[in-house]
Design a protein around this motif. Structure first.
Motif, PDB file in Angstrom:
ATOM      1  N   PRO A  79     -61.212  41.555   3.351  1.00 28.28           N
ATOM      2  CA  PRO A  79     -60.129  40.538   3.240  1.00 28.28           C
ATOM      3  C   PRO A  79     -58.953  40.732   3.260  1.00 28.28           C
ATOM      4  CG  PRO A  79     -61.541  40.374   1.316  1.00 28.28           C
ATOM      5  CD  PRO A  79     -62.019  41.480   2.313  1.00 28.28           C
ATOM      6  N   VAL A  80     -58.025  40.826   4.141  1.00 29.96           N
ATOM      7  CA  VAL A  80     -56.691  41.624   4.038  1.00 29.96           C
ATOM      8  C   VAL A  80     -55.597  40.075   4.415  1.00 29.96           C
ATOM      9  CG1 VAL A  80     -57.503  43.701   5.120  1.00 29.96           C
ATOM     10  CG2 VAL A  80     -56.223  41.882   6.420  1.00 29.96           C
ATOM     11  N   ILE A  81     -54.390  40.572   3.969  1.00 30.10           N
ATOM     12  CA  ILE A  81     -53.243  39.424   4.347  1.00 30.10           C
ATOM     13  C   ILE A  81     -52.223  40.373   4.337  1.00 30.10           C
ATOM     14  CG2 ILE A  81     -52.376  39.217   1.654  1.00 30.10           C
ATOM     15  CD1 ILE A  81     -52.525  36.300   2.614  1.00 30.10           C
ATOM     16  N   THR A  82     -51.091  40.164   5.101  1.00 29.81           N
ATOM     17  CA  THR A  82     -50.046  41.252   5.499  1.00 29.81           C
ATOM     18  C   THR A  82     -48.584  40.060   5.324  1.00 29.81           C
ATOM     19  OG1 THR A  82     -50.972  42.197   6.969  1.00 29.81           O
ATOM     20  CG2 THR A  82     -48.757  42.496   7.046  1.00 29.81           C
ATOM     21  N   SER A  83     -47.689  40.835   4.884  1.00 28.86           N
ATOM     22  CA  SER A  83     -46.265  40.026   4.759  1.00 28.86           C
ATOM     23  C   SER A  83     -45.147  41.048   5.305  1.00 28.86           C
ATOM     24  CB  SER A  83     -45.939  39.574   3.087  1.00 28.86           C
ATOM     25  OG  SER A  83     -46.104  40.877   2.214  1.00 28.86           O
ATOM     26  N   TYR A  84     -44.206  40.329   6.059  1.00 29.13           N
ATOM     27  CA  TYR A  84     -43.078  40.999   6.757  1.00 29.13           C
ATOM     28  C   TYR A  84     -41.926  40.579   5.969  1.00 29.13           C
ATOM     29  CZ  TYR A  84     -46.793  41.354  10.020  1.00 29.13           C
ATOM     30  OH  TYR A  84     -48.130  41.582  10.885  1.00 29.13           O
ATOM     31  N   GLN A 101     -24.312  46.276  13.678  1.00 31.33           N
ATOM     32  CA  GLN A 101     -25.804  45.781  13.468  1.00 31.33           C
ATOM     33  C   GLN A 101     -25.977  44.865  12.586  1.00 31.33           C
ATOM     34  OE1 GLN A 101     -24.382  48.928  12.561  1.00 31.33           O
ATOM     35  NE2 GLN A 101     -25.037  50.254  14.032  1.00 31.33           N
ATOM     36  N   LEU A 102     -26.797  43.599  13.129  1.00 29.51           N
ATOM     37  CA  LEU A 102     -27.328  42.590  12.295  1.00 29.51           C
ATOM     38  C   LEU A 102     -28.391  42.764  11.781  1.00 29.51           C
ATOM     39  CD1 LEU A 102     -26.392  40.165  15.167  1.00 29.51           C
ATOM     40  CD2 LEU A 102     -25.184  39.934  12.784  1.00 29.51           C
ATOM     41  N   ARG A 103     -28.558  42.327  10.269  1.00 30.53           N
ATOM     42  CA  ARG A 103     -29.728  42.554   9.487  1.00 30.53           C
ATOM     43  C   ARG A 103     -29.644  41.154   8.581  1.00 30.53           C
ATOM     44  NH1 ARG A 103     -30.226  45.894  12.896  1.00 30.53           N
ATOM     45  NH2 ARG A 103     -30.725  48.070  12.357  1.00 30.53           N
ATOM     46  N   ASP A 104     -30.976  40.647   8.394  1.00 28.74           N
ATOM     47  CA  ASP A 104     -31.163  39.829   7.504  1.00 28.74           C
ATOM     48  C   ASP A 104     -31.151  40.011   6.143  1.00 28.74           C
ATOM     49  OD1 ASP A 104     -32.038  36.603   7.083  1.00 28.74           O
ATOM     50  OD2 ASP A 104     -33.242  38.068   6.068  1.00 28.74           O
ATOM     51  N   TRP A 105     -30.385  39.874   5.044  1.00 31.87           N
ATOM     52  CA  TRP A 105     -30.401  40.384   3.830  1.00 31.87           C
ATOM     53  C   TRP A 105     -31.067  39.348   2.820  1.00 31.87           C
ATOM     54  CZ3 TRP A 105     -29.381  45.347   2.993  1.00 31.87           C
ATOM     55  CH2 TRP A 105     -28.542  45.868   4.151  1.00 31.87           C
ATOM     56  N   LEU A 106     -32.288  40.082   2.054  1.00 28.50           N
ATOM     57  CA  LEU A 106     -33.201  39.290   1.259  1.00 28.50           C
ATOM     58  C   LEU A 106     -33.019  39.994  -0.170  1.00 28.50           C
ATOM     59  CD1 LEU A 106     -35.596  37.261   0.804  1.00 28.50           C
ATOM     60  CD2 LEU A 106     -37.174  39.144   1.666  1.00 28.50           C
ATOM     61  N   PHE A 107     -32.689  39.044  -1.118  1.00 30.08           N
ATOM     62  CA  PHE A 107     -32.654  39.570  -2.568  1.00 30.08           C
ATOM     63  C   PHE A 107     -33.985  39.630  -2.839  1.00 30.08           C
ATOM     64  CE2 PHE A 107     -31.737  39.109  -7.106  1.00 30.08           C
ATOM     65  CZ  PHE A 107     -30.822  40.015  -7.231  1.00 30.08           C
ATOM     66  N   TYR A 111     -47.254  36.603   7.055  1.00 32.35           N
ATOM     67  CA  TYR A 111     -46.358  35.694   6.623  1.00 32.35           C
ATOM     68  C   TYR A 111     -44.764  36.548   6.639  1.00 32.35           C
ATOM     69  CZ  TYR A 111     -50.064  32.796   5.049  1.00 32.35           C
ATOM     70  OH  TYR A 111     -51.240  32.101   5.056  1.00 32.35           O
ATOM     71  N   HIS A 112     -44.003  35.743   7.082  1.00 35.63           N
ATOM     72  CA  HIS A 112     -42.715  36.518   7.224  1.00 35.63           C
ATOM     73  C   HIS A 112     -42.098  36.072   6.180  1.00 35.63           C
ATOM     74  CE1 HIS A 112     -42.689  37.081  11.978  1.00 35.63           C
ATOM     75  NE2 HIS A 112     -43.326  37.949  11.284  1.00 35.63           N
ATOM     76  N   ILE A 113     -41.128  36.854   5.461  1.00 38.21           N
ATOM     77  CA  ILE A 113     -40.164  36.723   4.347  1.00 38.21           C
ATOM     78  C   ILE A 113     -38.667  36.910   4.715  1.00 38.21           C
ATOM     79  CG2 ILE A 113     -39.933  36.869   2.017  1.00 38.21           C
ATOM     80  CD1 ILE A 113     -42.935  38.131   1.815  1.00 38.21           C
ATOM     81  N   SER A 114     -37.806  35.895   4.905  1.00 34.33           N
ATOM     82  CA  SER A 114     -36.437  36.332   5.229  1.00 34.33           C
ATOM     83  C   SER A 114     -35.731  35.326   4.384  1.00 34.33           C
ATOM     84  CB  SER A 114     -36.374  36.374   6.582  1.00 34.33           C
ATOM     85  OG  SER A 114     -36.551  35.113   7.306  1.00 34.33           O
ATOM     86  N   ALA A 115     -34.309  35.612   4.617  1.00 37.52           N
ATOM     87  CA  ALA A 115     -33.413  34.732   3.736  1.00 37.52           C
ATOM     88  C   ALA A 115     -32.574  33.740   4.729  1.00 37.52           C
ATOM     89  CB  ALA A 115     -32.511  35.281   2.868  1.00 37.52           C
ATOM     90  N   TYR A 125     -32.419  42.639  13.989  1.00 40.19           N
ATOM     91  CA  TYR A 125     -33.721  42.479  13.700  1.00 40.19           C
ATOM     92  C   TYR A 125     -33.509  40.922  13.295  1.00 40.19           C
ATOM     93  CZ  TYR A 125     -34.615  47.319  13.197  1.00 40.19           C
ATOM     94  OH  TYR A 125     -34.891  48.794  13.277  1.00 40.19           O
ATOM     95  N   GLY A 126     -34.988  40.177  13.501  1.00 38.44           N
ATOM     96  CA  GLY A 126     -34.758  38.824  12.882  1.00 38.44           C
ATOM     97  C   GLY A 126     -36.109  38.175  12.792  1.00 38.44           C
ATOM     98  N   ILE A 127     -36.756  37.578  11.741  1.00 33.02           N
ATOM     99  CA  ILE A 127     -38.230  37.067  11.797  1.00 33.02           C
ATOM    100  C   ILE A 127     -37.717  35.766  11.178  1.00 33.02           C
ATOM    101  CG2 ILE A 127     -39.548  39.211  11.471  1.00 33.02           C
ATOM    102  CD1 ILE A 127     -39.173  38.947   8.508  1.00 33.02           C
ATOM    103  N   ASP A 128     -38.532  34.664  11.486  1.00 32.15           N
ATOM    104  CA  ASP A 128     -38.609  33.405  11.228  1.00 32.15           C
ATOM    105  C   ASP A 128     -39.699  33.191   9.913  1.00 32.15           C
ATOM    106  OD1 ASP A 128     -39.062  30.510  11.036  1.00 32.15           O
ATOM    107  OD2 ASP A 128     -38.089  30.380  12.888  1.00 32.15           O
ATOM    108  N   SER A 129     -39.219  32.588   9.006  1.00 29.98           N
ATOM    109  CA  SER A 129     -39.981  32.473   7.811  1.00 29.98           C
ATOM    110  C   SER A 129     -40.358  30.961   7.452  1.00 29.98           C
ATOM    111  CB  SER A 129     -39.172  32.870   6.427  1.00 29.98           C
ATOM    112  OG  SER A 129     -37.944  32.224   6.284  1.00 29.98           O
ATOM    113  N   GLU A 130     -40.425  30.118   8.580  1.00 31.63           N
ATOM    114  CA  GLU A 130     -40.694  28.659   8.484  1.00 31.63           C
ATOM    115  C   GLU A 130     -42.140  28.606   8.273  1.00 31.63           C
ATOM    116  OE1 GLU A 130     -39.026  25.668   8.573  1.00 31.63           O
ATOM    117  OE2 GLU A 130     -37.401  27.241   8.132  1.00 31.63           O
ATOM    118  N   LYS A 131     -43.116  29.517   8.594  1.00 36.65           N
ATOM    119  CA  LYS A 131     -44.432  29.434   8.240  1.00 36.65           C
ATOM    120  C   LYS A 131     -44.834  29.490   6.571  1.00 36.65           C
ATOM    121  CE  LYS A 131     -49.001  31.628   8.739  1.00 36.65           C
ATOM    122  NZ  LYS A 131     -49.583  32.914   9.603  1.00 36.65           N
ATOM    123  N   LEU A 132     -44.001  30.377   6.015  1.00 37.40           N
ATOM    124  CA  LEU A 132     -43.982  30.537   4.677  1.00 37.40           C
ATOM    125  C   LEU A 132     -43.456  29.305   3.752  1.00 37.40           C
ATOM    126  CD1 LEU A 132     -44.731  32.328   2.205  1.00 37.40           C
ATOM    127  CD2 LEU A 132     -42.253  33.387   2.530  1.00 37.40           C
TER     128      LEU A 132
END
Length: 330
Positions: free
Chosen positions: A175-180, A216-222, A243-247, A292-299
């Motif tokens: 049983p695994v789960i992954t967060s990005y 370069q464009l980056r999403d910055w997450l505290f 699950y994506h985790i972005s700010a 880079y860019g990920i959508d965190s709407e699911k989370l």
């Protein structure tokens, strides 16, 4: 958990302990690890430290058997892209073979658990937005399930590790789960990443190196927002899901560096010069991804998470910490 003496891992330990969890921290104490990050909780009756390399299957099996954890969170990894270009062997060994060795030991442990404990067990893989590779300008953010297209030896090694985790789920039922997550920042980060490196160099009146023109464009997450999301995914996420985790806070590197300089001019002025005078453009990194860019709407929609710390507040807090801890890192 593996890699708990590192930057993100040490924050997760504090977060989990504050919620009544018991933590077994397995860390080999590489260059980016720092047990000073954990001094305040080292005597906690719910915290245990084991110095071990995840490549040592016998030691990992012993630790699993001794403590009998209900979950394994895999933070440990070589993460610096420049280092992966210079010495990819370390990344292949630690990120791929290390993850394989850990999965093998965990699978054997999980198979011996009683049925209910086995059902509740989780293996949580901590991944990165870099496994998806470069986003072209104006392309939509990557959603969960997007194709992997890594660009650097680092991101390729993390992608390989993720694929192993997925295979252990599909083939063996683990049983695994992954967060990005997107780019993390905050106090106590080892100063080989952009934000702490720029702060440290500025405080020492050294050049502030910026690759190319800093476009370069980056999403910055505290980091505190990140570990809150990890805990939520671990405790409420669906097995087999990612699950994506972005700010939602995309910034050009040059703008981040300028903002650091402006904050330093405000709270720690240098009487001799303006910090922006230290900015130094250098040859671009090999194979450097622009965006880079990920959508965190699911989370956000499924688990109710949202980032709590704005970039301006988090950056100012981070800079203030490095000003007060100039001697923490060489």
């Amino acid at each position: 958990m593996t890699g708990g003496a590192g930057f993100i891992g040490s924050y997760f330990i504090h977060y989990a302990l504050a919620r009544g969890e018991t933590i077994i921290n397995v860390d080999k104490l590489s260059y980016a690890s720092n047990r000073k990050n954990l001094l305040d909780i080292e005597n906690s009756p719910r915290y245990f430290f084991e110095q071990a390399d995840i490549l040592n299957r016998e030691k990992i099996a012993y630790i699993l058997g001794r403590y009998k954890p209900s979950a394994v969170l895999h933070f440990a990894a070589e993460t610096h892209v420049d280092h992966s270009i210079d010495r990819p062997d370390d990344f292949i060994s630690n990120n791929i073979l290390g993850t394989y060795t850990l999965l093998s030991a965990v699978l054997e442990y999980w198979r011996q658990l009683p049925p209910l404990e086995a059902k509740l067990f989780r293996f949580h893989q901590i991944s990165t937005d870099e496994v998806y590779g470069e986003l072209v300008d104006n392309a939509p953010l990557n959603m969960e399930g997007a194709a992997y297209c890594p660009s650097s030896p680092y991101s390729a090694s993390k992608a390989a590790a993720d694929h192993l985790v997925r295979a252990w789920f599909k083939t063996y039922g683990l049983p695994v789960i992954t967060s990005y997550s997107s780019n993390n920042y905050g106090p106590k980060q080892y100063p080989d990443k952009l934000i702490p490196l720029i702060i440290k160099n500025a405080l020492a009146s050294k050049p502030l190196p910026i690759y190319g023109r800093g476009e370069q464009l980056r999403d910055w997450l505290f980091v505190e927002d990140h570990v809150a999301a990890i805990y939520l995914v671990l405790t409420q996420g669906v097995v087999g899901e990612g699950y994506h985790i972005s700010a939602n806070n995309s910034q050009r590197n040059i703008d981040v560096v300028i903002k650091i300089c402006e904050i330093l001019d405000d709270i720690h002025p240098n009487p001799s010069f303006n910090y922006k005078k230290l900015i130094n453009f250098v040859d671009d990194r090999l194979g450097h991804d622009r965006r880079y860019g990920i959508d965190s709407e699911k989370l956000i929609k499924e688990l109710g998470w949202k980032p709590m710390v704005s970039f301006d507040i988090g950056l100012r807090q981070t800079i203030s910490w490095y000003i007060s801890h100039k001697d923490r890192y060489p």
